[in-house]
Design an enzyme around this catalytic site. Sequence first.
Site, PDB file in Angstrom:
ATOM      1  N   GLY A 428       0.832  -1.212   0.000  1.00  0.00           N
ATOM      2  CA  GLY A 428       0.000   0.000   0.000  1.00  0.00           C
ATOM      3  C   GLY A 428       0.864   1.258   0.000  1.00  0.00           C
ATOM      4  O   GLY A 428       0.666   2.165  -0.829  1.00  0.00           O
ATOM      5  N   LYS A 429       1.816   1.269   0.922  1.00  0.00           N
ATOM      6  CA  LYS A 429       2.663   2.468   1.027  1.00  0.00           C
ATOM      7  C   LYS A 429       3.685   2.496  -0.103  1.00  0.00           C
ATOM      8  O   LYS A 429       4.043   3.560  -0.606  1.00  0.00           O
ATOM      9  CB  LYS A 429       3.343   2.517   2.396  1.00  0.00           C
ATOM     10  N   ASP A 447      10.080  -7.403   2.387  1.00  0.00           N
ATOM     11  CA  ASP A 447       9.234  -7.932   3.462  1.00  0.00           C
ATOM     12  C   ASP A 447       9.716  -9.339   3.773  1.00  0.00           C
ATOM     13  O   ASP A 447      10.098 -10.097   2.873  1.00  0.00           O
ATOM     14  CB  ASP A 447       7.757  -7.969   3.064  1.00  0.00           C
ATOM     15  N   ASP A 474      15.045 -10.520   6.050  1.00  0.00           N
ATOM     16  CA  ASP A 474      14.796 -10.020   7.395  1.00  0.00           C
ATOM     17  C   ASP A 474      15.323  -8.583   7.404  1.00  0.00           C
ATOM     18  O   ASP A 474      16.509  -8.350   7.134  1.00  0.00           O
ATOM     19  CB  ASP A 474      15.541 -10.888   8.417  1.00  0.00           C
ATOM     20  N   ASP A 493       7.757   0.867   8.112  1.00  0.00           N
ATOM     21  CA  ASP A 493       6.382   0.723   8.611  1.00  0.00           C
ATOM     22  C   ASP A 493       6.380  -0.617   9.342  1.00  0.00           C
ATOM     23  O   ASP A 493       6.052  -1.656   8.774  1.00  0.00           O
ATOM     24  CB  ASP A 493       5.413   0.727   7.422  1.00  0.00           C
ATOM     25  N   CYS A 550       1.142   0.849  13.431  1.00  0.00           N
ATOM     26  CA  CYS A 550      -0.310   1.004  13.605  1.00  0.00           C
ATOM     27  C   CYS A 550      -0.674   0.557  15.023  1.00  0.00           C
ATOM     28  O   CYS A 550      -1.674  -0.117  15.228  1.00  0.00           O
ATOM     29  CB  CYS A 550      -1.083   0.239  12.544  1.00  0.00           C
TER      30      CYS A 550
END
Length: 715
Positions: A428-429, A447, A474, A493, A550
């Site tokens: 998304g980002k 990721d 990682d 994030d 988040c």
Amino acid sequence: MVAAPSDFRLLQIIVLLIVSPSFTVEFTAAKLKRTMGERKANIQKAGSRAKTAAAAKKTVLATSKKPTSSRQKKDEDLPPPPPPAETSSSSADSDGSSEEEQMLTNKSTSHKRNKTIDNNKESSSSGDDNDDESSEDEDSSDEEDYETKPTKGKFFSDENAAWLKPKENKQPKKKQSLIESDDEDDDDEFGGGDNNDVLMENDEDEEDEDEEELEVERQSRLLDARHRQEAEEAEEELRETVATHTAMYILPTREELERDVDRVVPPSELKSHIESILEVLADFNQRREPGRSRKEYVDQLGLFIAELYGYLPELIEYFLTMFSPSEALEFVEYSDKPRPMVIRTNTLKTRRKDLALALIKRGVSLDPLASWSKVGLKISESPVPIGATPEYLSGHYMLQSAASMCPVLALAPQPKERVLDMSAAPGGKTSYLAQLMRNTGVIFANDLRPDRQKATVANMHRLGVKNVVTCTHDGRKLSRLFSNYKFDRVLLDAPCSGLGVISRDPSCKVQRTIADVKKTAHLQKELLLAAIDVLNHKSKTGGIMVYSTCSVSVFENEEVVDYALKKRDIKIIETELDFGTPGFTRYQQQRFHPSMAKTRRFYPHVHNMDGFFVARIQKLSDKIKGEDDTTKQSKEEGEMEKTEPEKDTTKVTSKGKGKKRKERSKQPLDVAEPKKAKKEKVSVPPTSKAETKKKVEKNTKSAKMTKPRRRKVDA
Ligand SMILES: C[S@@+](CC[C@H](N)C(=O)[O-])C[C@H]1O[C@@H](n2cnc3c(N)ncnc32)[C@H](O)[C@@H]1O
């Protein structure tokens, strides 16, 4: 010149003819008749008005409980209405005309008189230029002058001047006519008629006023009565409220809690307890039970909230350390509510205006997200699934929460830069970064979890992103992998507990323990140091990174950034976001760097956004603060290198690794543990299926079993 006798005679005859009495009489009589006709009509009208007024007055007097008003008194003192029309004809006799003239006039104008009366009636009914109207007009025009000018009407004194209106300006008009000038006396009489006419009207007006006043008074009395009743009720309510709200709240005893073990406490009862405790806490000195501490009340409040909202008690206990009791409750309440659905326009493919129009055509109700976003659209209603429209499938937008746009805006990547998105899936980002960079430069979208990276790859294709390289490392090892390839900007994030997005994943309520949160924070610290290390502080355009989560926990936010401040040569800079609340500079006994106030927190109950944290960091140098830490870190890195030789996994799909990755993907948490993590002494949540299941069971069990009200409380 002298006229001849015959001429003179002729002149005499002409003069005689001109001034002949019959001619004069006829002319005068005609005028007189017309005037009398007009007056007769006026008098008739005045009579009928007087009747109406008298009837109205009767009614008013009959219904009124009040004594006769001074105005009424004055009315009674006034002379009676003028005599009927015959009087007017007799008054005509007195105007000095001879009997002969009168007869002539009567004969010759009897028909005319009737006609005049009829005409008057007609003109009266047509409403054009009739006496009544003109008198009304004049009345109103005279109204202001009245108090200052002396009254000329003969029926009232100066005392009456304030409310009676004479027909002053009628007289000059009448005097203009020859006949009317003869009728000055009549004016006195018929003027009285006119005045009466006015008086009648005034009477009528007053009666109407009285009637209105009475109605108003009646309503006023009713209103007063209602107000009195309401006031009494309000007072009673206040007494009850004061009694309830000033009452002491007695905390349940241990015995009471134990007795309640098997009872299902209704939500209304829990709410009532919560409200009562909040009230006591708001006025603690006055309302606490003697001998009870604030902590005892707060603990009990936490148990009630946990039970009502279905949380592990320790999570609520934690929120109560971050927020005031009432704000903690608000946060919990709002965390249950879903946030508005938001989409981000993919400006690589379309414009927001065009996208909005296309979606509106499909029946979607939407609005621009906020003044701070040029690309966000808030969807309020949609007859079609927003994740399956032709526009979505064509890559014209991405489903992305408002809060998750903030870290990208704070990073503000520039075209042609080299950017790292350290934990990118599902992208998304990353795609927003690519959009801001206009598909130029390069973004490494990393990721740990390859399964999640599949979604990243798919999204990049759908959105037409062409400057992204995906990889699955990682994040903690990226500094070593990219030691010679540093980045202008880095986005971390971070994987987190998700305590800011409970409405999306309510399982957090019973599956996250504070121990989990602390473990996640540990991983976050390591990832942050690695992110700083791959950042090129000499970048001409950047040297800037953003750390975001988040989660609302201090463990995962301020504590992590504060830790990095102590380990690396960095500073916190403004996020350039003009909303959000400042990060904590102190929490319980902890004191964070004052610049922590430059970080931003977003809350569901404050911003109607997901709970989020954003810190913008500028790297100052490659310096690593504290030798011990450096040594320790290089040792850790060495150990990790030994235990987990990293391969470049830039290609996301690999059959051989698929199975193991599949296992990892079953983990319920975002936080994925790298291989042999135990040896690396990295504290992350358990990875194996069995362990995870056991943990979930344990948490669920503890959530179900832990009846907060049964917890032992020191009496
Ligand atoms: C909050 S999500 C990222 C969301 C993403 N930035 C986006 O906007 O779509 C955190 C990600 O971190 C990844 N992650 C967990 N541990 C990691 C690690 N050690 N290194 C890199 N990524 C990791 C998770 O797989 C997860 O996809």
